[in-house]
Design a protein around this motif. Structure first.
Motif, PDB file in Angstrom:
ATOM      1  N   SER A  68       0.844  -1.193   0.000  1.00 11.76           N
ATOM      2  CA  SER A  68       0.000   0.000   0.000  1.00 11.76           C
ATOM      3  C   SER A  68       0.878   1.241   0.000  1.00 11.76           C
ATOM      4  O   SER A  68       1.884   1.286   0.716  1.00 11.76           O
ATOM      5  N   PRO A  69       0.487   2.268  -0.772  1.00 12.73           N
ATOM      6  CA  PRO A  69       1.246   3.520  -0.732  1.00 12.73           C
ATOM      7  C   PRO A  69       1.105   4.234   0.615  1.00 12.73           C
ATOM      8  O   PRO A  69       1.876   5.142   0.917  1.00 12.73           O
ATOM      9  N   ALA A  70       0.161   3.798   1.464  1.00 16.26           N
ATOM     10  CA  ALA A  70      -0.057   4.428   2.767  1.00 16.26           C
ATOM     11  C   ALA A  70       0.956   3.967   3.817  1.00 16.26           C
ATOM     12  O   ALA A  70       1.059   4.569   4.881  1.00 16.26           O
ATOM     13  N   ALA A  71       1.694   2.881   3.508  1.00 12.27           N
ATOM     14  CA  ALA A  71       2.615   2.319   4.495  1.00 12.27           C
ATOM     15  C   ALA A  71       3.941   1.960   3.838  1.00 12.27           C
ATOM     16  O   ALA A  71       3.989   1.627   2.651  1.00 12.27           O
ATOM     17  N   GLY A  72       4.994   1.984   4.620  1.00 12.72           N
ATOM     18  CA  GLY A  72       6.293   1.580   4.127  1.00 12.72           C
ATOM     19  C   GLY A  72       6.323   0.102   3.776  1.00 12.72           C
ATOM     20  O   GLY A  72       7.035  -0.321   2.868  1.00 12.72           O
ATOM     21  N   GLU A  73       5.544  -0.693   4.504  1.00 14.25           N
ATOM     22  CA  GLU A  73       5.479  -2.137   4.290  1.00 14.25           C
ATOM     23  C   GLU A  73       4.127  -2.648   4.770  1.00 14.25           C
ATOM     24  O   GLU A  73       3.562  -2.116   5.719  1.00 14.25           O
ATOM     25  N   VAL A  74       3.615  -3.670   4.105  1.00 12.96           N
ATOM     26  CA  VAL A  74       2.413  -4.356   4.568  1.00 12.96           C
ATOM     27  C   VAL A  74       2.782  -5.827   4.720  1.00 12.96           C
ATOM     28  O   VAL A  74       3.226  -6.460   3.772  1.00 12.96           O
ATOM     29  N   GLN A  75       2.633  -6.333   5.937  1.00 12.43           N
ATOM     30  CA  GLN A  75       2.966  -7.727   6.219  1.00 12.43           C
ATOM     31  C   GLN A  75       1.700  -8.544   6.408  1.00 12.43           C
ATOM     32  O   GLN A  75       0.662  -8.022   6.827  1.00 12.43           O
ATOM     33  N   LEU A  76       1.793  -9.828   6.119  1.00 16.29           N
ATOM     34  CA  LEU A  76       0.741 -10.780   6.438  1.00 16.29           C
ATOM     35  C   LEU A  76       1.031 -11.260   7.853  1.00 16.29           C
ATOM     36  O   LEU A  76       2.151 -11.681   8.151  1.00 16.29           O
ATOM     37  N   HIS A  77       0.039 -11.192   8.737  1.00 13.89           N
ATOM     38  CA  HIS A  77       0.247 -11.497  10.157  1.00 13.89           C
ATOM     39  C   HIS A  77      -0.800 -12.459  10.673  1.00 13.89           C
ATOM     40  O   HIS A  77      -1.896 -12.565  10.120  1.00 13.89           O
TER      41      HIS A  77
END
Length: 152
Positions: A68-77
């Protein structure tokens, strides 16, 4: 007369604003994404969860990444209880059973937005690109809802 106009204007604004809070459903191949959302964040808060339902009408697949451009990283958790301790950890993928569904929800599997670039504000939407091993990529917009109290 003025009160009728005011009531009409308020109703129209309510309808317009309520549309901003409705999750955008999306699909790619046999995968359908629905009921997605994230929660509002406080200034300086660097993480937030993303929640949605993934329905698979075809062969088994896996959600392998998100961005997402809203976050530096998107992880699956995933979040799970280990005795009396709640543990959260990154997972490499989320299995989608053939002709089944998986719900990413608080207290279980979810998306974790890391290093959020600006506070997530109620009424906005957060674009998220989901990548599946077989079905490919799809973008969905998650509405930002009010922060709910944490359940302990």
């Amino acid at each position: 007369m003025k009160s009728k106009l005011l009531v009409t204007m308020c109703a129209a604004m309510g309808i317009a604003l309520s549309g901003a809070a409705i999750a955008q459903n999306a699909s790619v191949g046999s995968i359908k994404i629905e009921n997605g959302y994230t929660r509002a964040t406080a200034p300086g808060q660097q993480v937030a969860g993303g929640f949605l339902k993934i329905e698979n009408k075809g062969a088994a697949d896996q959600l392998i990444s998100a961005s997402s451009p809203a976050a530096g990283e998107v992880q699956l958790h995933e979040m799970a209880m280990d005795g009396n301790v709640m543990r959260m950890r990154q997972v490499k993928d989320i299995a989608l059973p053939a002709n089944g569904a998986v719900e990413l929800k608080p207290g279980g599997l979810h998306l974790m937005f890391m290093n959020i670039k600006a506070p997530l504000t109620v009424g906005e939407t957060v674009p998220v690109k989901l990548k599946f091993a077989k079905a490919g990529e799809v973008e969905v917009k998650l509405p930002v809802n009010a922060t709910a109290p944490m359940k302990h």
